[in-house]
Design a protein around this motif. Structure first.
Motif, PDB file in Angstrom:
ATOM      1  N   ILE A 113       5.706   2.901   3.053  1.00  0.00           N
ATOM      2  CA  ILE A 113       4.867   2.597   1.875  1.00  0.00           C
ATOM      3  C   ILE A 113       3.421   3.007   2.124  1.00  0.00           C
ATOM      4  N   ILE A 114       2.887   2.656   3.265  1.00  0.00           N
ATOM      5  CA  ILE A 114       1.487   2.979   3.563  1.00  0.00           C
ATOM      6  C   ILE A 114       1.297   4.488   3.684  1.00  0.00           C
ATOM      7  N   ARG A 116       3.108   6.869   2.323  1.00  0.00           N
ATOM      8  CA  ARG A 116       3.290   7.473   0.996  1.00  0.00           C
ATOM      9  C   ARG A 116       2.063   7.250   0.130  1.00  0.00           C
ATOM     10  N   ASP A 117       1.536   6.026   0.128  1.00  0.00           N
ATOM     11  CA  ASP A 117       0.350   5.722  -0.674  1.00  0.00           C
ATOM     12  C   ASP A 117      -0.865   6.490  -0.180  1.00  0.00           C
ATOM     13  N   SER A 118      -0.997   6.620   1.118  1.00  0.00           N
ATOM     14  CA  SER A 118      -2.136   7.355   1.676  1.00  0.00           C
ATOM     15  C   SER A 118      -2.078   8.828   1.291  1.00  0.00           C
ATOM     16  N   GLU A 119      -0.881   9.415   1.324  1.00  0.00           N
ATOM     17  CA  GLU A 119      -0.742  10.816   0.938  1.00  0.00           C
ATOM     18  C   GLU A 119      -1.043  11.024  -0.542  1.00  0.00           C
ATOM     19  N   SER A 120      -0.646  10.068  -1.386  1.00  0.00           N
ATOM     20  CA  SER A 120      -0.931  10.212  -2.816  1.00  0.00           C
ATOM     21  C   SER A 120      -2.440  10.103  -3.086  1.00  0.00           C
ATOM     22  N   VAL A 121      -3.124   9.256  -2.349  1.00  0.00           N
ATOM     23  CA  VAL A 121      -4.584   9.143  -2.487  1.00  0.00           C
ATOM     24  C   VAL A 121      -5.239  10.418  -2.017  1.00  0.00           C
ATOM     25  N   LYS A 124      -4.929  13.091  -4.672  1.00  0.00           N
ATOM     26  CA  LYS A 124      -5.831  12.851  -5.803  1.00  0.00           C
ATOM     27  C   LYS A 124      -7.258  13.276  -5.480  1.00  0.00           C
TER      28      LYS A 124
END
Length: 126
Positions: A113-114, A116-121, A124
């Motif tokens: 989760i961390i 994946r979220d870091s890569e999406s940030v 962006k």
């Protein structure tokens, strides 16, 4: 450019996990040192191995931090609990319980989760 960046991230992840596996080996050496006679050759050997591993790990860790976000790198440190469980079973014949397996799954899920979220940030921000 994005493909090259992903390839570099993959290399950084692999290096990071090799370093974390290496870090987990300190548990083996420190447990063996604890079971050795105080200030014996065996004790010095095992604690020397712990110090050597920590030195190598610190160097690699700094290189990983140059290439990956701190949140991702730090969250992955939890994998050493999984490696410790594996080393305990393989080397010290310790029992792996269902609770330990569930805990490892929770750790992996949290890391996913961390990361994946870091890569999406990161995407962006580009």
């Amino acid at each position: 450019m994005i493909k090259k960046r992903n390839n570099n991230n993959l290399k950084a992840y692999c290096v990071m996990h090799v370093a974390l596996c290496l870090l987990s080996l300190t548990g083996i050496f420190s447990k063996n040192a604890a079971n050795s006679e105080w200030f014996s050759i065996r004790w010095f050997f095992f604690y020397g191995m712990v110090l050597m591993i920590l030195f190598i790990y610190a160097f690699i860790w700094q290189q990983v931090l140059k290439r990956l976000p701190l949140t991702v790198a730090f969250s992955n440190k939890a994998i050493t609990l999984f490696w410790g469980m594996i080393w305990g079973a393989v080397i010290f014949d310790e029992h792996i319980s269902i609770q330990m397996i569930i805990g490892a799954i929770v750790i992996f899920f949290g890391i996913y989760i961390i990361a994946r979220d870091s890569e999406s940030v990161e995407r962006k921000e580009q």
